[in-house]
Design an enzyme around this catalytic site. Structure first.
Site, mmCIF file in Angstrom:
data_model
loop_
_atom_site.group_PDB
_atom_site.id
_atom_site.type_symbol
_atom_site.label_atom_id
_atom_site.label_comp_id
_atom_site.label_asym_id
_atom_site.label_seq_id
_atom_site.Cartn_x
_atom_site.Cartn_y
_atom_site.Cartn_z
ATOM 1 N N ARG A 118 0.878 -1.225 -0.078
ATOM 2 C CA ARG A 118 0.091 -0.046 -0.075
ATOM 3 C C ARG A 118 0.860 1.249 -0.029
ATOM 4 O O ARG A 118 0.764 2.177 -0.886
ATOM 5 C CB ARG A 118 -0.926 0.011 1.263
ATOM 6 C CG ARG A 118 -2.134 -0.966 1.133
ATOM 7 C CD ARG A 118 -2.589 -1.304 2.213
ATOM 8 N NE ARG A 118 -1.820 -2.167 3.109
ATOM 9 C CZ ARG A 118 -2.270 -3.477 3.837
ATOM 10 N NH1 ARG A 118 -3.520 -3.612 3.511
ATOM 11 N NH2 ARG A 118 -1.411 -4.015 4.457
ATOM 12 N N ILE A 119 1.850 1.287 0.873
ATOM 13 C CA ILE A 119 2.748 2.601 0.948
ATOM 14 C C ILE A 119 3.512 2.516 -0.005
ATOM 15 O O ILE A 119 3.881 3.807 -0.788
ATOM 16 C CB ILE A 119 3.332 2.626 2.465
ATOM 17 C CG1 ILE A 119 2.394 2.548 3.476
ATOM 18 C CG2 ILE A 119 4.307 3.792 2.433
ATOM 19 C CD1 ILE A 119 2.968 2.342 4.831
ATOM 20 N N ASP A 178 10.264 -6.585 -4.996
ATOM 21 C CA ASP A 178 9.381 -7.249 -3.952
ATOM 22 C C ASP A 178 8.853 -8.706 -4.432
ATOM 23 O O ASP A 178 8.100 -8.707 -5.404
ATOM 24 C CB ASP A 178 8.012 -6.467 -4.075
ATOM 25 C CG ASP A 178 6.658 -6.654 -2.968
ATOM 26 O OD1 ASP A 178 6.916 -7.819 -2.758
ATOM 27 O OD2 ASP A 178 6.058 -5.968 -2.557
ATOM 28 N N THR A 229 11.227 4.673 5.954
ATOM 29 C CA THR A 229 10.132 4.877 6.717
ATOM 30 C C THR A 229 9.393 3.717 6.972
ATOM 31 O O THR A 229 8.157 3.766 7.409
ATOM 32 C CB THR A 229 9.167 5.758 5.819
ATOM 33 O OG1 THR A 229 8.629 5.322 4.754
ATOM 34 C CG2 THR A 229 9.693 7.238 5.465
ATOM 35 N N SER A 230 9.800 2.507 6.864
ATOM 36 C CA SER A 230 9.062 1.212 7.138
ATOM 37 C C SER A 230 9.474 0.753 8.713
ATOM 38 O O SER A 230 8.584 1.161 9.711
ATOM 39 C CB SER A 230 9.561 0.108 6.235
ATOM 40 O OG SER A 230 10.882 -0.274 6.302
ATOM 41 N N ARG A 231 10.576 0.281 9.000
ATOM 42 C CA ARG A 231 10.863 -0.386 10.277
ATOM 43 C C ARG A 231 12.185 -0.181 10.536
ATOM 44 O O ARG A 231 13.096 -0.543 9.544
ATOM 45 C CB ARG A 231 10.246 -1.816 10.662
ATOM 46 C CG ARG A 231 8.976 -1.865 11.088
ATOM 47 C CD ARG A 231 8.507 -1.277 12.356
ATOM 48 N NE ARG A 231 7.149 -1.176 12.504
ATOM 49 C CZ ARG A 231 6.260 -0.231 12.172
ATOM 50 N NH1 ARG A 231 6.713 0.656 11.428
ATOM 51 N NH2 ARG A 231 4.855 -0.296 12.487
ATOM 52 N N ASP A 286 13.009 7.581 9.104
ATOM 53 C CA ASP A 286 11.805 8.095 10.024
ATOM 54 C C ASP A 286 11.669 7.065 11.126
ATOM 55 O O ASP A 286 10.810 7.067 11.968
ATOM 56 C CB ASP A 286 10.547 8.211 9.229
ATOM 57 C CG ASP A 286 9.190 8.398 10.034
ATOM 58 O OD1 ASP A 286 9.618 9.513 10.954
ATOM 59 O OD2 ASP A 286 8.266 7.959 9.793
ATOM 60 N N GLU A 308 14.623 2.572 18.284
ATOM 61 C CA GLU A 308 13.957 3.553 18.675
ATOM 62 C C GLU A 308 12.929 3.463 20.208
ATOM 63 O O GLU A 308 12.486 4.465 20.423
ATOM 64 C CB GLU A 308 12.898 3.993 17.437
ATOM 65 C CG GLU A 308 11.786 3.021 17.219
ATOM 66 C CD GLU A 308 10.939 3.439 15.889
ATOM 67 O OE1 GLU A 308 11.579 3.659 14.974
ATOM 68 O OE2 GLU A 308 9.545 3.355 16.074
HETATM 69 P P1 NAI Z 1 1.905 -3.730 2.969
HETATM 70 O O1 NAI Z 1 1.893 -5.252 3.642
HETATM 71 O O2 NAI Z 1 0.613 -3.434 2.183
HETATM 72 O O3 NAI Z 1 3.282 -3.802 1.907
HETATM 73 C C1 NAI Z 1 4.306 -4.239 2.414
HETATM 74 C C2 NAI Z 1 4.890 -4.742 0.836
HETATM 75 O O4 NAI Z 1 6.251 -5.424 1.367
HETATM 76 C C3 NAI Z 1 4.297 -5.989 0.267
HETATM 77 O O5 NAI Z 1 3.909 -5.917 -0.993
HETATM 78 C C4 NAI Z 1 5.193 -7.264 0.608
HETATM 79 O O6 NAI Z 1 4.911 -8.360 -0.507
HETATM 80 C C5 NAI Z 1 6.480 -6.610 0.552
HETATM 81 N N1 NAI Z 1 7.488 -7.598 1.108
HETATM 82 C C6 NAI Z 1 7.592 -8.529 1.943
HETATM 83 N N2 NAI Z 1 8.783 -8.976 2.189
HETATM 84 C C7 NAI Z 1 9.471 -8.477 1.332
HETATM 85 C C8 NAI Z 1 10.990 -8.554 1.211
HETATM 86 N N3 NAI Z 1 11.614 -9.317 1.726
HETATM 87 N N4 NAI Z 1 11.338 -7.605 0.095
HETATM 88 C C9 NAI Z 1 10.721 -6.684 -0.411
HETATM 89 N N5 NAI Z 1 9.445 -6.466 -0.199
HETATM 90 C C10 NAI Z 1 8.840 -7.422 0.669
HETATM 91 O O7 NAI Z 1 2.309 -2.812 3.963
HETATM 92 P P2 NAI Z 1 2.280 -1.228 3.894
HETATM 93 O O8 NAI Z 1 0.946 -0.635 4.454
HETATM 94 O O9 NAI Z 1 2.527 -0.778 2.792
HETATM 95 O O10 NAI Z 1 3.362 -0.706 5.157
HETATM 96 C C11 NAI Z 1 4.857 -1.046 4.785
HETATM 97 C C12 NAI Z 1 5.517 -0.939 6.081
HETATM 98 O O11 NAI Z 1 5.452 0.605 6.534
HETATM 99 C C13 NAI Z 1 4.888 -1.475 7.427
HETATM 100 O O12 NAI Z 1 4.961 -2.955 7.411
HETATM 101 C C14 NAI Z 1 5.234 -0.769 8.638
HETATM 102 O O13 NAI Z 1 6.414 -1.388 9.067
HETATM 103 C C15 NAI Z 1 5.640 0.779 7.858
HETATM 104 N N6 NAI Z 1 4.746 1.792 8.323
HETATM 105 C C16 NAI Z 1 5.440 2.871 8.823
HETATM 106 C C17 NAI Z 1 4.789 4.128 9.250
HETATM 107 C C18 NAI Z 1 5.318 5.408 9.775
HETATM 108 O O14 NAI Z 1 4.748 6.110 10.211
HETATM 109 N N7 NAI Z 1 6.639 5.563 9.294
HETATM 110 C C19 NAI Z 1 3.416 4.053 9.350
HETATM 111 C C20 NAI Z 1 2.781 2.610 8.883
HETATM 112 C C21 NAI Z 1 3.568 1.793 8.271
#
Ligand code: NAI
Length: 334
Positions: free
Chosen positions: A156-157, A176, A233-235, A247, A252
């Protein structure tokens, strides 16, 4: 229904209270400013459910203590669930639900803001101008149009980020292993090595799993083009070092979301990173928009209501003693 909210900030209270007043007046909500941990878990005693955020502790010991105190539902007011011991939750028969998407655009827009801050150095310009220094030397940037952007994780992001960079006129690459077809209208799916070698900007949007932990490390950083920019901005787990915009940060948990400005920060890595002019660090605020907070509060209490009513909840990670495997949870070790 008694709900104990941990790590509650004023904005959590404001948005949860707004939704409660509109739709869930029967819920009794208690707010705790501190995080859920082994020390604070006794405060959940007598609650039916707890609501937590990204840096609360939900390991096996805490889950067992919650369960012993009567808690049966865990509501994550965030998307990531890498901090929850799902196996123990399953064993205890706990209900666990997250908020999978609360304005993916909020995080994507923030990632792009970080790129443009680092690229055009507006943070440095701001400080200079405040001191009457209008010299622009050292503030040279790059036109994004035509640059190659590599996106790791096009969920999504990542997709929201792809749409924005596409609008800038960038060439897009993605890595991905579980990518669907949607990205192909904007760019090319490649392997990680190609993405590292060809991208001027790399933006991480994958969840933290065993497969992504330290995905960017000393070896992978060596394969990036000189002068490339890395934005996370992921983890925190995926990155070990670099000249980058962060971020999120691996350690953290002890720092973020609290004011430590009057203390000595006992984290040498973070303090060293902050001395570099080309490192930009923010305190996990990618999600922090009014729209996202409204969505988080609404979905969190709707998740609770689904549990209370015994109806199926689209966001449950664990329910009735089963871990539910969804596309976005597939890489998690179960
Ligand atoms: P999502 O589940 O929609 O997308 C995650 C994508 O990563 C999926 O397409 C998945 O196939 C892919 N993925 C899984 N394993 C992988 C790998 N080994 N290599 C490459 N891609 C891989 O999740 P969404 O909503 O896009 O969020 C992504 C991350 O962003 C969350 O898991 C969270 O950790 C982080 N996040 C950070 C925020 C912030 O405030 N900075 C707020 C919300 C989420």
């Amino acid at each position: 229904m008694k709900l104990a909210v941990f790590s509650a900030k004023s904005y959590d209270r404001t948005y949860l209270e707004e939704v409660r007043a509109q739709r869930f007046q029967g819920y009794d909500i208690e707010y705790h400013a501190f995080a859920l941990s082994e020390e604070t878990v006794p405060l959940a005693q007598g609650s039916d459910a707890v609501c937590v955020f990204v840096n609360d502790t939900l390991d096996g010991r805490v889950l067992r203590a919650l369960h012993a105190g009567g808690v049966r539902a865990i509501l994550l007011r965030c998307a990531g669930f890498n901090h929850v011991d799902l196996n123990t939750a399953e064993e205890l028969g706990l209900f666990v639900a997250n908020v999978p998407a609360y304005s993916p655009e909020a995080v994507a827009e923030f990632a792009v803001a970080l790129v443009q801050t680092l690229n055009r150095k507006t943070h440095r310009a701001y400080n200079r101008v405040r001191e009457g220094n209008f010299n622009i030397e050292g503030l040279l940037g790059t036109t994004l149009h035509g640059q190659t952007v590599g996106i790791v994780g096009v969920g999504r992001i990542g997709m929201a980020t792809a749409r924005i960079f596409h609008g800038f006129g960038c060439r897009l690459l993605a890595y991905d292993p579980y990518a669907g077809d949607e990205f192909r209208q904007y760019g090319t799916i490649v392997d990680l090595d190609t993405l590292l070698q060809e991208s001027h900007i790399i933006s991480l949007h994958c969840p933290l799993t065993d497969g992504t932990r330290h995905i960017i490390n000393e070896a992978t950083l060596q394969r990036m083009r000189p002068g490339a920019m890395l934005v996370n901005t992921s983890r925190g787990g995926p990155v070990t070092w670099g000249g980058i915009a962060l971020d999120v940060y691996e350690a953290e948990g002890e720092l973020f979301y609290n004011d430590h400005s009057g203390e000595i920060i006992d984290d040498d890595v973070l303090m060293r990173l902050m001395t570099f002019p080309n490192v930009l660090i923010c305190g996990h605020q990618g999600f922090f928009t009014r729209e996202a907070l409204t969505e988080i509060a609404g979905v969190t209490l709707s998740n609770l209501s689904a549990y209370v009513d015994g109806v199926s909840c689209p966001n449950s990670l664990v329910t009735e003693g089963h871990i539910l495997v969804r596309r976005d949870t597939a890489p998690v070790r179960l």
